[in-house]
Write a protein that holds these residues in place. Structure first.
Motif, PDB file in Angstrom:
ATOM      1  N   VAL A 168       0.836  -1.206   0.000  1.00 13.71           N
ATOM      2  CA  VAL A 168       0.000   0.000   0.000  1.00 13.71           C
ATOM      3  C   VAL A 168       0.867   1.252   0.000  1.00 13.71           C
ATOM      4  O   VAL A 168       0.631   2.198  -0.771  1.00 13.71           O
ATOM      5  N   LEU A 169       1.889   1.273   0.845  1.00 10.33           N
ATOM      6  CA  LEU A 169       2.781   2.437   0.888  1.00 10.33           C
ATOM      7  C   LEU A 169       3.536   2.619  -0.420  1.00 10.33           C
ATOM      8  O   LEU A 169       3.746   3.752  -0.869  1.00 10.33           O
ATOM      9  N   ALA A 170       3.932   1.534  -1.061  1.00 13.25           N
ATOM     10  CA  ALA A 170       4.632   1.627  -2.343  1.00 13.25           C
ATOM     11  C   ALA A 170       3.732   2.193  -3.426  1.00 13.25           C
ATOM     12  O   ALA A 170       4.159   3.031  -4.229  1.00 13.25           O
ATOM     13  N   VAL A 171       2.475   1.770  -3.444  1.00 17.19           N
ATOM     14  CA  VAL A 171       1.540   2.294  -4.448  1.00 17.19           C
ATOM     15  C   VAL A 171       1.281   3.781  -4.206  1.00 17.19           C
ATOM     16  O   VAL A 171       1.224   4.570  -5.157  1.00 17.19           O
ATOM     17  N   TYR A 177      -1.376   6.029 -19.090  1.00 17.39           N
ATOM     18  CA  TYR A 177      -1.658   4.716 -18.519  1.00 17.39           C
ATOM     19  C   TYR A 177      -0.663   3.645 -18.938  1.00 17.39           C
ATOM     20  O   TYR A 177      -0.504   2.656 -18.229  1.00 17.39           O
ATOM     21  N   ALA A 178      -0.001   3.826 -20.061  1.00 17.41           N
ATOM     22  CA  ALA A 178       1.000   2.839 -20.483  1.00 17.41           C
ATOM     23  C   ALA A 178       2.188   2.818 -19.529  1.00 17.41           C
ATOM     24  O   ALA A 178       2.899   1.819 -19.431  1.00 17.41           O
ATOM     25  N   VAL A 179       2.409   3.897 -18.820  1.00 17.58           N
ATOM     26  CA  VAL A 179       3.502   3.984 -17.850  1.00 17.58           C
ATOM     27  C   VAL A 179       2.987   3.766 -16.436  1.00 17.58           C
ATOM     28  O   VAL A 179       3.591   3.029 -15.645  1.00 17.58           O
ATOM     29  N   SER A 180       1.861   4.373 -16.095  1.00 16.90           N
ATOM     30  CA  SER A 180       1.420   4.373 -14.704  1.00 16.90           C
ATOM     31  C   SER A 180       0.855   3.023 -14.245  1.00 16.90           C
ATOM     32  O   SER A 180       1.153   2.582 -13.129  1.00 16.90           O
ATOM     33  N   ILE A 240       1.252  -1.745 -10.650  1.00 12.79           N
ATOM     34  CA  ILE A 240       1.221  -3.201 -10.483  1.00 12.79           C
ATOM     35  C   ILE A 240       2.523  -3.711  -9.878  1.00 12.79           C
ATOM     36  O   ILE A 240       2.524  -4.520  -8.948  1.00 12.79           O
ATOM     37  N   ILE A 241       3.644  -3.210 -10.384  1.00 10.42           N
ATOM     38  CA  ILE A 241       4.945  -3.638  -9.859  1.00 10.42           C
ATOM     39  C   ILE A 241       5.116  -3.186  -8.414  1.00 10.42           C
ATOM     40  O   ILE A 241       5.596  -3.949  -7.565  1.00 10.42           O
TER      41      ILE A 241
END
Length: 94
Positions: free
Chosen positions: A33-36, A52-55, A60-61
């Motif tokens: 959660v903190l990473a997102v 969106y192709a980048v974000s 997800i990663i």
């Protein structure tokens, strides 16, 4: 100022609770959660949140790394650093 103090006390209490559960799945879920949240802030700073192709892959990663490293370490007995290095190499190639 009063709001910031109350917020900091609340966040400190949550972080202490998460650290006490550091050997469980709760810790990796909290890190996800903190990473997102951190990736979201970075995307907004560089105006990439609407690209969106980048974000979307970045979100997800960011969400998957702590969770997958926990699973690899606990279930498959693979050291965490080996999983992260292997994933970094795969991402670098693609």
């Amino acid at each position: 100022m009063k709001t910031r103090v109350i917020t900091s006390i609340f966040i400190t209490a949550v972080l202490v609770a998460i650290l006490l559960l550091s050997e469980t799945f709760v810790f990796s879920a909290a890190l996800s959660v903190l990473a997102v949240i951190a990736v979201n802030e970075i995307m907004r700073v560089f105006a990439l949140d609407k690209k969106y192709a980048v974000s979307i892959p970045a979100y997800i990663i960011a969400a998957a790394m702590p969770t997958l490293s926990f699973i690899m370490q606990r279930v498959f007995d693979i050291p965490e650093y080996k999983f992260i290095v292997a994933l970094a190499l795969v991402l670098f190639v693609f």
